[in-house]
Motif scaffolding. Structure first.
Motif, PDB file in Angstrom:
ATOM      1  N   ARG A  75       0.834  -1.214   0.000  1.00  0.00           N
ATOM      2  CA  ARG A  75       0.000   0.000   0.000  1.00  0.00           C
ATOM      3  C   ARG A  75       0.864   1.256   0.000  1.00  0.00           C
ATOM      4  O   ARG A  75       0.491   2.273  -0.570  1.00  0.00           O
ATOM      5  CB  ARG A  75      -0.928  -0.019   1.215  1.00  0.00           C
ATOM      6  CG  ARG A  75      -1.824   1.189   1.276  1.00  0.00           C
ATOM      7  CD  ARG A  75      -2.807   1.119   2.425  1.00  0.00           C
ATOM      8  NE  ARG A  75      -3.456   2.405   2.568  1.00  0.00           N
ATOM      9  CZ  ARG A  75      -3.772   2.952   3.711  1.00  0.00           C
ATOM     10  NH1 ARG A  75      -3.540   2.311   4.840  1.00  0.00           N
ATOM     11  NH2 ARG A  75      -4.356   4.125   3.764  1.00  0.00           N
ATOM     12  N   TYR A  76       2.020   1.179   0.618  1.00  0.00           N
ATOM     13  CA  TYR A  76       2.937   2.324   0.663  1.00  0.00           C
ATOM     14  C   TYR A  76       3.324   2.743  -0.754  1.00  0.00           C
ATOM     15  O   TYR A  76       3.236   3.917  -1.117  1.00  0.00           O
ATOM     16  CB  TYR A  76       4.190   1.975   1.479  1.00  0.00           C
ATOM     17  CG  TYR A  76       5.248   3.052   1.453  1.00  0.00           C
ATOM     18  CD1 TYR A  76       5.232   4.091   2.381  1.00  0.00           C
ATOM     19  CD2 TYR A  76       6.266   3.034   0.500  1.00  0.00           C
ATOM     20  CE1 TYR A  76       6.203   5.076   2.354  1.00  0.00           C
ATOM     21  CE2 TYR A  76       7.228   4.025   0.468  1.00  0.00           C
ATOM     22  CZ  TYR A  76       7.199   5.037   1.389  1.00  0.00           C
ATOM     23  OH  TYR A  76       8.154   6.035   1.355  1.00  0.00           O
ATOM     24  N   GLU A 133       1.867   1.976  -3.596  1.00  0.00           N
ATOM     25  CA  GLU A 133       0.672   2.419  -4.333  1.00  0.00           C
ATOM     26  C   GLU A 133       0.329   3.859  -3.962  1.00  0.00           C
ATOM     27  O   GLU A 133       0.056   4.685  -4.832  1.00  0.00           O
ATOM     28  CB  GLU A 133      -0.514   1.511  -4.017  1.00  0.00           C
ATOM     29  CG  GLU A 133      -0.391   0.110  -4.557  1.00  0.00           C
ATOM     30  CD  GLU A 133      -1.454  -0.827  -3.993  1.00  0.00           C
ATOM     31  OE1 GLU A 133      -2.385  -0.361  -3.303  1.00  0.00           O
ATOM     32  OE2 GLU A 133      -1.338  -2.041  -4.242  1.00  0.00           O
ATOM     33  N   THR A 134       0.344   4.133  -2.666  1.00  0.00           N
ATOM     34  CA  THR A 134       0.021   5.483  -2.199  1.00  0.00           C
ATOM     35  C   THR A 134       1.062   6.482  -2.699  1.00  0.00           C
ATOM     36  O   THR A 134       0.714   7.581  -3.156  1.00  0.00           O
ATOM     37  CB  THR A 134      -0.052   5.521  -0.657  1.00  0.00           C
ATOM     38  OG1 THR A 134      -1.002   4.552  -0.220  1.00  0.00           O
ATOM     39  CG2 THR A 134      -0.458   6.888  -0.148  1.00  0.00           C
ATOM     40  N   THR A 156       0.448   7.130  -6.366  1.00  0.00           N
ATOM     41  CA  THR A 156      -0.767   7.936  -6.535  1.00  0.00           C
ATOM     42  C   THR A 156      -0.481   9.400  -6.234  1.00  0.00           C
ATOM     43  O   THR A 156      -0.859  10.291  -7.003  1.00  0.00           O
ATOM     44  CB  THR A 156      -1.898   7.421  -5.612  1.00  0.00           C
ATOM     45  OG1 THR A 156      -2.172   6.068  -5.939  1.00  0.00           O
ATOM     46  CG2 THR A 156      -3.151   8.256  -5.746  1.00  0.00           C
ATOM     47  N   ILE A 157       0.193   9.652  -5.135  1.00  0.00           N
ATOM     48  CA  ILE A 157       0.496  11.030  -4.742  1.00  0.00           C
ATOM     49  C   ILE A 157       1.459  11.683  -5.733  1.00  0.00           C
ATOM     50  O   ILE A 157       1.280  12.842  -6.112  1.00  0.00           O
ATOM     51  CB  ILE A 157       1.038  11.084  -3.302  1.00  0.00           C
ATOM     52  CG1 ILE A 157      -0.119  10.828  -2.339  1.00  0.00           C
ATOM     53  CG2 ILE A 157       1.705  12.422  -3.001  1.00  0.00           C
ATOM     54  CD1 ILE A 157       0.249  10.803  -0.890  1.00  0.00           C
ATOM     55  N   GLN A 174      -5.982  14.251  -0.750  1.00  0.00           N
ATOM     56  CA  GLN A 174      -4.715  13.524  -0.878  1.00  0.00           C
ATOM     57  C   GLN A 174      -3.892  13.579   0.410  1.00  0.00           C
ATOM     58  O   GLN A 174      -2.960  12.793   0.592  1.00  0.00           O
ATOM     59  CB  GLN A 174      -3.885  14.096  -2.037  1.00  0.00           C
ATOM     60  CG  GLN A 174      -4.503  13.907  -3.400  1.00  0.00           C
ATOM     61  CD  GLN A 174      -4.599  12.449  -3.804  1.00  0.00           C
ATOM     62  OE1 GLN A 174      -3.759  11.634  -3.446  1.00  0.00           O
ATOM     63  NE2 GLN A 174      -5.642  12.114  -4.543  1.00  0.00           N
ATOM     64  N   LYS A 194      -4.583  12.591   3.313  1.00  0.00           N
ATOM     65  CA  LYS A 194      -4.646  11.309   4.052  1.00  0.00           C
ATOM     66  C   LYS A 194      -3.544  10.370   3.594  1.00  0.00           C
ATOM     67  O   LYS A 194      -2.887   9.715   4.411  1.00  0.00           O
ATOM     68  CB  LYS A 194      -6.012  10.649   3.843  1.00  0.00           C
ATOM     69  CG  LYS A 194      -7.165  11.414   4.426  1.00  0.00           C
ATOM     70  CD  LYS A 194      -8.484  10.798   3.993  1.00  0.00           C
ATOM     71  CE  LYS A 194      -9.609  11.777   4.251  1.00  0.00           C
ATOM     72  NZ  LYS A 194     -10.787  11.488   3.454  1.00  0.00           N
ATOM     73  N   GLY A 195      -3.350  10.291   2.292  1.00  0.00           N
ATOM     74  CA  GLY A 195      -2.296   9.439   1.747  1.00  0.00           C
ATOM     75  C   GLY A 195      -0.919   9.900   2.186  1.00  0.00           C
ATOM     76  O   GLY A 195      -0.047   9.092   2.512  1.00  0.00           O
ATOM     77  N   TYR A 243      -0.393   8.873   5.687  1.00  0.00           N
ATOM     78  CA  TYR A 243      -0.106   7.444   5.724  1.00  0.00           C
ATOM     79  C   TYR A 243       1.370   7.181   5.403  1.00  0.00           C
ATOM     80  O   TYR A 243       2.033   6.387   6.069  1.00  0.00           O
ATOM     81  CB  TYR A 243      -1.010   6.692   4.741  1.00  0.00           C
ATOM     82  CG  TYR A 243      -0.574   5.263   4.516  1.00  0.00           C
ATOM     83  CD1 TYR A 243      -0.808   4.287   5.479  1.00  0.00           C
ATOM     84  CD2 TYR A 243       0.102   4.908   3.351  1.00  0.00           C
ATOM     85  CE1 TYR A 243      -0.382   2.980   5.288  1.00  0.00           C
ATOM     86  CE2 TYR A 243       0.532   3.597   3.153  1.00  0.00           C
ATOM     87  CZ  TYR A 243       0.288   2.644   4.127  1.00  0.00           C
ATOM     88  OH  TYR A 243       0.716   1.360   3.931  1.00  0.00           O
ATOM     89  N   LEU A 244       1.877   7.862   4.381  1.00  0.00           N
ATOM     90  CA  LEU A 244       3.287   7.678   4.009  1.00  0.00           C
ATOM     91  C   LEU A 244       4.211   8.052   5.170  1.00  0.00           C
ATOM     92  O   LEU A 244       5.160   7.331   5.483  1.00  0.00           O
ATOM     93  CB  LEU A 244       3.639   8.521   2.775  1.00  0.00           C
ATOM     94  CG  LEU A 244       2.995   8.126   1.452  1.00  0.00           C
ATOM     95  CD1 LEU A 244       3.396   9.103   0.361  1.00  0.00           C
ATOM     96  CD2 LEU A 244       3.354   6.710   1.059  1.00  0.00           C
TER      97      LEU A 244
END
Length: 156
Positions: free
Chosen positions: A8-9, A11-12, A15-16, A57, A59-60, A63-64
């Motif tokens: 997920r890291y 992918e995030t 995406t960012i 964005q 939130k992502g 998360y990172l």
């Protein structure tokens, strides 16, 4: 495997990065001088939508940051430093993008206010010019009519 981030890291992060690249492209488009209020309103709506998207964005990005912090506790120093550096670069771009976006919105709002004021001033001036035109086309009073001459002098 403890020193690798979850799938997920990546992918995030991707995406960012894609989102930031697209946003930076939108903001780097040359600013043209616009004299139409409606076009300015449309561009401001686009910038506001971009700001909303920026908030989504966030939130992502959070998360990172937390994932890298967790990773740095488990992974060897050089691995965690590598991920920390990667996130720092993204955070730097993020802050720059956010500041640019806010600046673009502020400048556009200021220009819209100035344009609105200018358009109002033009309307007032046109109305005044029309009144002056009517006045100038009026018949001049006879030379002996001092009362009418005084009234016209007062109007002038």
């Amino acid at each position: 495997f403890d020193s690798l981030p979850p799938a997920r890291y990546k992918e995030t992060m991707n995406t960012i990065l894609v989102w930031m690249q697209q946003s930076e492209n939108k903001l780097s488009m040359p600013q043209v001088t616009i004299a139409e209020y409606e076009i300015m309103e449309q561009r401001l709506r686009e910038f506001k939508a971009l700001q909303s998207s920026l908030q989504e964005q966030q939130k992502g990005l959070n998360y990172l940051s937390t994932t890298v912090e967790d990773l740095s506790r488990r992974a060897p120093a050089e691995v965690s430093q590598s991920y920390r550096s990667e996130v720092e670069v993204v955070l730097g771009r993020w802050k720059k993008l956010s500041a640019q976006l806010a600046e673009h919105c502020q400048k556009l709002e200021e220009r819209m206010t100035k344009l609105q004021r200018f358009q109002n001033d033009i309307k007032t001036l046109k109305k005044w010019m029309a009144e002056v035109d009517v006045f100038l086309k009026e018949e001049w009073p006879a030379l002996g009519d001092s009362e009418a001459l005084e009234k016209q002098l007062e109007q002038c």
